[in-house]
Write a protein that holds these residues in place. Structure first.
Motif, mmCIF file in Angstrom:
data_model
loop_
_atom_site.group_PDB
_atom_site.id
_atom_site.type_symbol
_atom_site.label_atom_id
_atom_site.label_comp_id
_atom_site.label_asym_id
_atom_site.label_seq_id
_atom_site.Cartn_x
_atom_site.Cartn_y
_atom_site.Cartn_z
ATOM 1 N N CYS A 210 0.828 -1.215 0.000
ATOM 2 C CA CYS A 210 0.000 0.000 0.000
ATOM 3 C C CYS A 210 0.856 1.257 0.000
ATOM 4 C CB CYS A 210 -0.959 -0.014 1.190
ATOM 5 S SG CYS A 210 -2.222 -1.302 1.080
ATOM 6 N N PHE A 211 1.943 1.260 0.767
ATOM 7 C CA PHE A 211 2.799 2.448 0.801
ATOM 8 C C PHE A 211 3.444 2.679 -0.560
ATOM 9 C CE2 PHE A 211 6.262 5.268 1.630
ATOM 10 C CZ PHE A 211 5.759 6.124 2.586
ATOM 11 N N SER A 212 3.770 1.608 -1.263
ATOM 12 C CA SER A 212 4.413 1.771 -2.571
ATOM 13 C C SER A 212 3.494 2.492 -3.554
ATOM 14 C CB SER A 212 4.849 0.421 -3.140
ATOM 15 O OG SER A 212 3.758 -0.327 -3.602
ATOM 16 N N PHE A 213 2.189 2.386 -3.357
ATOM 17 C CA PHE A 213 1.230 3.087 -4.213
ATOM 18 C C PHE A 213 0.862 4.456 -3.646
ATOM 19 C CE2 PHE A 213 0.435 -1.240 -5.674
ATOM 20 C CZ PHE A 213 0.274 -1.064 -7.029
ATOM 21 N N MET A 214 0.560 4.516 -2.362
ATOM 22 C CA MET A 214 -0.057 5.711 -1.785
ATOM 23 C C MET A 214 0.952 6.779 -1.368
ATOM 24 S SD MET A 214 -2.977 4.531 -2.397
ATOM 25 C CE MET A 214 -3.934 5.939 -1.916
ATOM 26 N N LYS A 215 2.146 6.387 -1.010
ATOM 27 C CA LYS A 215 3.261 7.295 -0.710
ATOM 28 C C LYS A 215 3.094 8.144 0.552
ATOM 29 C CE LYS A 215 5.328 6.710 -4.870
ATOM 30 N NZ LYS A 215 4.939 5.381 -5.233
ATOM 31 N N ASN A 216 2.080 7.899 1.376
ATOM 32 C CA ASN A 216 1.986 8.599 2.650
ATOM 33 C C ASN A 216 1.291 7.699 3.670
ATOM 34 O OD1 ASN A 216 -0.961 9.369 3.049
ATOM 35 N ND2 ASN A 216 -0.567 10.280 1.035
ATOM 36 N N LYS A 217 1.581 7.970 4.918
ATOM 37 C CA LYS A 217 1.130 7.106 6.009
ATOM 38 C C LYS A 217 -0.389 7.037 6.120
ATOM 39 C CE LYS A 217 1.620 6.455 10.958
ATOM 40 N NZ LYS A 217 2.097 6.979 12.211
ATOM 41 N N GLN A 218 -1.058 8.168 6.021
ATOM 42 C CA GLN A 218 -2.509 8.200 6.225
ATOM 43 C C GLN A 218 -3.251 7.377 5.165
ATOM 44 O OE1 GLN A 218 -0.567 10.983 6.048
ATOM 45 N NE2 GLN A 218 -0.584 11.662 8.173
ATOM 46 N N ASP A 219 -2.948 7.620 3.909
ATOM 47 C CA ASP A 219 -3.613 6.875 2.841
ATOM 48 C C ASP A 219 -3.228 5.399 2.880
ATOM 49 O OD1 ASP A 219 -4.916 9.130 1.926
ATOM 50 O OD2 ASP A 219 -3.438 9.564 0.374
ATOM 51 N N THR A 220 -1.975 5.126 3.225
ATOM 52 C CA THR A 220 -1.521 3.741 3.341
ATOM 53 C C THR A 220 -2.318 3.010 4.405
ATOM 54 O OG1 THR A 220 0.706 4.284 2.596
ATOM 55 C CG2 THR A 220 0.450 2.268 3.905
ATOM 56 N N GLU A 221 -2.471 3.629 5.557
ATOM 57 C CA GLU A 221 -3.231 2.993 6.640
ATOM 58 C C GLU A 221 -4.686 2.770 6.244
ATOM 59 O OE1 GLU A 221 -2.423 5.531 9.973
ATOM 60 O OE2 GLU A 221 -0.471 4.603 10.328
ATOM 61 N N ASP A 222 -5.267 3.716 5.508
ATOM 62 C CA ASP A 222 -6.638 3.540 5.013
ATOM 63 C C ASP A 222 -6.738 2.325 4.096
ATOM 64 O OD1 ASP A 222 -7.485 5.776 6.386
ATOM 65 O OD2 ASP A 222 -7.532 7.083 4.620
ATOM 66 N N MET A 223 -5.771 2.176 3.197
ATOM 67 C CA MET A 223 -5.804 1.069 2.246
ATOM 68 C C MET A 223 -5.539 -0.277 2.934
ATOM 69 S SD MET A 223 -6.703 2.176 -0.713
ATOM 70 C CE MET A 223 -7.841 3.122 0.277
ATOM 71 N N VAL A 224 -4.660 -0.284 3.941
ATOM 72 C CA VAL A 224 -4.421 -1.509 4.715
ATOM 73 C C VAL A 224 -5.715 -1.921 5.408
ATOM 74 C CG1 VAL A 224 -3.203 -2.509 6.700
ATOM 75 C CG2 VAL A 224 -1.944 -1.131 5.024
ATOM 76 N N GLN A 225 -6.372 -0.954 6.023
ATOM 77 C CA GLN A 225 -7.642 -1.233 6.700
ATOM 78 C C GLN A 225 -8.688 -1.750 5.708
ATOM 79 O OE1 GLN A 225 -9.339 2.162 8.673
ATOM 80 N NE2 GLN A 225 -11.083 1.026 9.430
ATOM 81 N N GLU A 226 -8.786 -1.112 4.562
ATOM 82 C CA GLU A 226 -9.756 -1.535 3.549
ATOM 83 C C GLU A 226 -9.448 -2.940 3.036
ATOM 84 O OE1 GLU A 226 -13.124 -1.502 1.368
ATOM 85 O OE2 GLU A 226 -12.538 0.039 2.809
ATOM 86 N N THR A 227 -8.172 -3.267 2.892
ATOM 87 C CA THR A 227 -7.775 -4.602 2.448
ATOM 88 C C THR A 227 -8.243 -5.667 3.441
ATOM 89 O OG1 THR A 227 -5.826 -3.725 1.311
ATOM 90 C CG2 THR A 227 -5.808 -6.075 1.833
ATOM 91 N N PHE A 228 -8.033 -5.415 4.718
ATOM 92 C CA PHE A 228 -8.441 -6.399 5.721
ATOM 93 C C PHE A 228 -9.956 -6.421 5.912
ATOM 94 C CE2 PHE A 228 -3.915 -6.371 6.602
ATOM 95 C CZ PHE A 228 -3.684 -7.739 6.708
#
Length: 161
Positions: free
Chosen positions: A26-44
């Motif tokens: 997720c970080f490789s795509f989103m490039k920032n902590k907030q969006d990365t955490e959102d995408m990790v949460q959405e994945t799970f």
């Protein structure tokens, strides 16, 4: 909202096993902590509601990698994301909580389809046939993506890949 398909214990075990991998994707795509955490949460959350039966931990990891990649790509396609300048310092671009060397930095700049293939092949150790199966594309497509990525990386970094 679909009914829960897995117990809390199962989700917790999968989360603990795979969260670092999902975060890196997720970080490789989103490039920032907030969006990365959102995408990790959405994945799970997707995992929580899915009825996918995993054959092995490798299948589980591959499903999460593909799901996380697709969620990130879909989010980045949205009109409000396309209007943002991702190089704007005001967006809060941050260093990831893992080390980025020169090679990984170059990989992160690859197009999404190449980045996903390279990550799954070199970092997670999947074969091209496994990647093709998980991405629902021909093996030749995966090999082409890897070849294009190697050429790009060779041009940017020099040396052999």
């Amino acid at each position: 909202m679909p009914a829960l398909q897995r117990t809390g214990k199962e989700i917790t075990e999968i989360y603990n096993r795979q969260v670092d991998t999902v975060y890196r994707i997720c970080f490789s795509f989103m490039k920032n902590k907030q969006d990365t955490e959102d995408m990790v949460q959405e994945t799970f959350l997707r995992l929580l509601g899915s009825g996918v039966g995993f054959v092995s931990e490798e299948h589980e990891k591959a499903w999460l990698i593909v799901t996380a990649s697709n969620l990130c790509k879909d989010t980045l396609k949205k009109w409000w994301r396309r209007t943002e300048d991702i190089d704007d310092p005001a967006l809060g671009l941050q260093q990831p909580p893992f080390e980025i060397d020169e090679v990984l930095a170059a990989i992160l700049k690859l197009p999404a389809d190449q980045k996903c293939a390279v990550y799954m092949y070199y970092y997670e150790g999947y074969s091209t046939s496994d990647i093709a199966s998980y991405l629902h594309c021909p093996q030749a497509t995966v090999r082409s993506r890897l070849s294009r990525a190697r050429k790009t990386l060779k041009r940017k970094l020099g040396g052999d890949f």
